[in-house]
Design a protein around this motif. Structure first.
Motif, PDB file in Angstrom:
ATOM      1  N   GLU A  90      10.635  69.353  92.137  1.00 17.60           N
ATOM      2  CA  GLU A  90      10.637  69.350  90.670  1.00 17.60           C
ATOM      3  C   GLU A  90       9.253  69.674  90.133  1.00 17.60           C
ATOM      4  N   LYS A  91       8.211  69.251  90.862  1.00 23.03           N
ATOM      5  CA  LYS A  91       6.842  69.588  90.472  1.00 23.03           C
ATOM      6  C   LYS A  91       6.609  71.099  90.594  1.00 23.03           C
ATOM      7  N   TYR A  93       8.993  73.561  90.818  1.00 25.78           N
ATOM      8  CA  TYR A  93       9.920  74.321  89.970  1.00 25.78           C
ATOM      9  C   TYR A  93      10.340  73.445  88.784  1.00 25.78           C
ATOM     10  N   SER A  94       9.385  73.186  87.917  1.00 22.53           N
ATOM     11  CA  SER A  94       9.591  72.232  86.814  1.00 22.53           C
ATOM     12  C   SER A  94      10.614  72.694  85.788  1.00 22.53           C
ATOM     13  N   THR A  95      10.866  73.999  85.723  1.00 27.17           N
ATOM     14  CA  THR A  95      11.831  74.495  84.743  1.00 27.17           C
ATOM     15  C   THR A  95      13.242  74.613  85.325  1.00 27.17           C
ATOM     16  N   THR A  96      13.384  74.288  86.604  1.00 30.01           N
ATOM     17  CA  THR A  96      14.696  74.365  87.257  1.00 30.01           C
ATOM     18  C   THR A  96      15.279  72.973  87.366  1.00 30.01           C
ATOM     19  N   GLU A  97      16.340  72.712  86.620  1.00 32.04           N
ATOM     20  CA  GLU A  97      16.883  71.367  86.524  1.00 32.04           C
ATOM     21  C   GLU A  97      17.658  70.949  87.770  1.00 32.04           C
ATOM     22  N   ARG A 102      16.597  74.281  93.159  1.00 31.81           N
ATOM     23  CA  ARG A 102      15.211  74.083  93.596  1.00 31.81           C
ATOM     24  C   ARG A 102      15.094  74.196  95.106  1.00 31.81           C
ATOM     25  N   ASN A 105      15.246  77.767  96.032  1.00 32.54           N
ATOM     26  CA  ASN A 105      13.965  78.420  95.728  1.00 32.54           C
ATOM     27  C   ASN A 105      12.929  78.130  96.812  1.00 32.54           C
TER      28      ASN A 105
END
Length: 319
Positions: A90-91, A93-97, A102, A105
């Protein structure tokens, strides 16, 4: 055969003076024997760097939790270490919910990029070599336990089966990119199927082909040779085994790992292996693998793979 329904109740009624279950006793003895004969601890954690970053320190706390429970409960150690992957992804890929996106990715970008390094590739290949049969059979059961042989791999109707094949074969909606795996999975379904009453002919033989996929770059099936890329293998391990196991545990699908008549040292090997895999992948993204830390990281990973293999040995890993 002992009545585990009764034993589980007795365990609660006698707590905290409960008697460990059979598989637990066998595992504790195995670990103690390993420590006695090798004079080594069962796991050697990486010496992480100091950081004031909030997410980094959150993940460090999860790693501590995983290490504290790992000597007795590698299943819980896996849960804590995967929580670290969730938090750190999440850090990055912060824009991927969605966690699923993630993870994909990370596979396509960070992990594939890192594994262009020859030394790290060697380490990951060693990780594949010590994969327990139980882990292959776990993946096989999730792929084919509720597989509808009338439909192809893209058209499965069971929700979890469909989700798993979607993760493995339809990432970025690019079916052509993963067509080799799709054809192999289709062959396995038609050739072996899933029948517990014919365990050796179906589940065991089919799962051994999955092991080959992890450990070979080409697979020959019915005269046709299929290439297996490093990314295919990564996705099969991370998206197939680890993420599926995380979902099973998060959603309460299945009885407690070691409080069952089916539990054995093989169950411990599978849970330990999944913890070890997550530990390696989490450490890679936290420490940002580069030339400056290449030797330190790969040496630590190889050491822990060796310890895992020494603890369980082929007698357990290849059952």
């Amino acid at each position: 055969m002992e009545d585990y329904k009764k034993l589980r109740l007795e365990y609660i009624n006698n707590w905290p003076n409960s008697i460990p279950f059979q598989a637990e006793n066998e595992y504790y003895k195995l670990i103690e024997e390993y420590k006695r004969t090798t004079n080594k601890i069962i796991f050697n954690p990486y010496k992480y760097n100091y950081s004031i970053d909030k997410e980094y320190n959150t993940v460090i706390s999860f790693i501590i939790d995983s290490l504290d429970v790992m000597p007795k409960y590698p299943n819980f150690a896996f849960e804590f270490i995967f929580r670290g992957i969730d938090t750190y992804s999440e850090k990055i890929y912060s824009t991927t919910e969605q966690l699923t996106a993630r993870i994909q990715n990370l596979i396509d970008n960070e992990f594939t990029s890192y594994l262009n390094n020859d030394k790290l590739c060697t380490v990951i290949n060693e990780l594949y070599k010590v994969m327990p049969n139980t882990t292959c059979q776990y993946l096989y059961s999730r792929l084919y336990g509720k597989f509808d042989t009338i439909k192809d791999v893209y058209s499965q109707t069971d929700k979890k089966t469909k989700q798993l094949f979607t993760r493995l074969l339809m990432r970025s909606n690019n079916k052509a990119k993963y067509s080799n795996l799709a054809q192999i999975f289709g062959f396995i379904a038609s050739q072996y199927g899933y029948d517990r009453s014919k365990y050796k002919e179906t589940i065991r033989n089919g799962s051994r082909l999955l092991y080959r996929i992890f450990n070979e770059d080409k697979i020959d099936i019915s005269g046709i040779t299929y290439d297996i890329s490093f990314t295919d293998k990564l996705n099969l391990l991370i998206g197939g085994v680890l993420f599926t196991m995380r979902n099973d545990r998060a959603h309460g699908d299945g009885i407690s790992s070691f409080k069952s008549s089916l539990a054995s040292l093989k169950t411990y090997a599978h849970n330990y292996y999944c913890f070890l895999c997550c530990y390696i992948f989490l450490t890679l993204i936290m420490e940002e693998f580069s030339e400056s830390n290449e030797e330190k990281l790969t040496a630590n990973f190889k050491d822990n793979i060796t310890r895992f293999s020494e603890i369980f040995g082929n007698k357990i890993l290849k059952q």
